[in-house]
Design an enzyme around this catalytic site. Structure first.
Site, short mmCIF file in Angstrom:
data_model
loop_
_atom_site.label_atom_id
_atom_site.label_comp_id
_atom_site.label_asym_id
_atom_site.label_seq_id
_atom_site.Cartn_x
_atom_site.Cartn_y
_atom_site.Cartn_z
N GLY A 7 0.82 -1.20 0.00
CA GLY A 7 0.00 0.00 0.00
C GLY A 7 0.85 1.25 0.00
O GLY A 7 0.47 2.28 0.56
N GLY A 10 -0.62 4.79 -1.09
CA GLY A 10 -1.71 5.41 -0.35
C GLY A 10 -1.21 6.45 0.64
O GLY A 10 -0.01 6.68 0.80
N THR A 74 -7.28 -2.45 8.94
CA THR A 74 -8.53 -2.58 9.68
C THR A 74 -9.56 -3.34 8.85
O THR A 74 -9.37 -3.56 7.65
CB THR A 74 -9.09 -1.21 10.08
OG1 THR A 74 -9.38 -0.45 8.89
CG2 THR A 74 -8.09 -0.45 10.93
N SER A 96 -2.22 -4.68 15.00
CA SER A 96 -3.07 -3.80 15.80
C SER A 96 -3.94 -2.99 14.86
O SER A 96 -3.55 -2.70 13.73
CB SER A 96 -2.22 -2.87 16.67
OG SER A 96 -3.07 -2.03 17.45
N HIS A 128 -14.06 9.37 11.46
CA HIS A 128 -12.94 9.22 10.53
C HIS A 128 -13.25 9.95 9.23
O HIS A 128 -14.40 10.33 8.96
CB HIS A 128 -12.66 7.74 10.24
CG HIS A 128 -11.91 7.05 11.31
ND1 HIS A 128 -12.52 6.49 12.42
CD2 HIS A 128 -10.58 6.82 11.48
CE1 HIS A 128 -11.60 5.94 13.20
NE2 HIS A 128 -10.41 6.13 12.65
N LYS A 132 -12.73 6.41 4.46
CA LYS A 132 -12.53 5.17 5.22
C LYS A 132 -13.60 4.15 4.82
O LYS A 132 -14.80 4.47 4.79
CB LYS A 132 -12.58 5.44 6.72
CG LYS A 132 -12.22 4.21 7.57
CD LYS A 132 -12.02 4.59 9.03
CE LYS A 132 -11.74 3.37 9.90
NZ LYS A 132 -10.51 2.66 9.47
N THR A 139 -10.41 0.46 15.63
CA THR A 139 -10.02 1.03 16.92
C THR A 139 -11.19 1.06 17.89
O THR A 139 -11.05 0.75 19.07
CB THR A 139 -9.46 2.45 16.73
OG1 THR A 139 -8.34 2.39 15.85
CG2 THR A 139 -9.04 3.06 18.05
#
Length: 225
Positions: A7, A10, A74, A96, A128, A132, A139
């Site tokens: 990525g 980005g 995510t 994470s 956000h 997104k 999170t």
């Protein structure tokens, strides 16, 4: 270190290249949704903050080079997590949904103290940028899970997701009873904070044994040193 980035084209990819470059690290593998753009050596660690569709190819590259993985993607599904845990039997994997130090401190606070607010109402609001893809944010799910881990009596905590402009990430946890409101919040001012966390995780990955780690564990290791 020589590193790879999935990525790379980005917004997070640009932040990672900037932060890693300022510490003298060199990108030797660049890939995005169009495939591998450059492959100029063996990456000592691979970084991925791209979409979930990239996970399988990333795992393949980590196995090809024997590279540890730092992944902040995510919207992962159970099969993605299982694939990452399988990879962690061979190399270190740090996964994470948020690599900001403040969010991980907030997660610890919720896990440790939410039981004291067991009879209070609780809601999470996350904001956000309008690009997104996933909602709720990883999170927000991370924070909710920390709260429910700390407070076994709480059965649910609703998450409210807003997508506005260019906000990097705001997360607020509100607790309330009949006479009080307690608000815990974290605001990411820029994406740079996530790239700094990725760098700390990558440096950790080079020094640790294979296994599946969270960013919270990385921070605790740094604190213990």
């Amino acid at each position: 270190m020589n590193y790879g980035i999935i990525g790379y084209s980005g917004r997070m990819g640009h932040e990672i290249k900037s932060i890693f470059g300022s510490s003298g690290h060199v990108p030797v593998l660049l890939a995005d949704e169009n495939g591998i753009e450059a492959e100029n050596g063996k990456p000592q660690v691979i970084i991925n903050f791209a979409l979930p569709a990239s996970v399988n190819d990333t795992v393949t590259l980590c196995r090809k080079y024997g590279s540890p993985l730092v992944i902040g993607t995510t919207g992962l599904k159970d099969e993605h997590i299982e694939s990452l845990k399988k990879l962690s039997e061979e190399v270190p994997v740090i996964q994470s949904y948020n690599f900001a130090t403040g969010i991980n401190v907030l997660k610890i606070i919720l896990r440790e103290f939410s039981l004291m607010l067991s009879d209070w109402d609780a809601e999470i609001i996350e904001i956000h940028h309008n690009k997104k893809k996933d909602a709720p944010s990883g999170t927000a799910v991370l924070l909710r899970d920390a709260m429910l881990t700390g407070d076994k009596n709480r059965k649910r905590c609703d998450i409210h997701s807003l997508r506005l402009g260019g906000v990097p990430g705001d997360h607020t946890v509100d607790f309330s009873n009949e006479g009080e409101v307690l608000t815990l919040s974290h605001r990411a001012i820029s994406r740079t904070v996530f790239a700094i966390g990725a760098l700390k995780a990558a440096e950790f990955a080079l020094k640790t044994e294979r296994g599946f780690y969270s960013y919270e564990e990385v921070l605790k290791k740094i604190m213990d040193q």
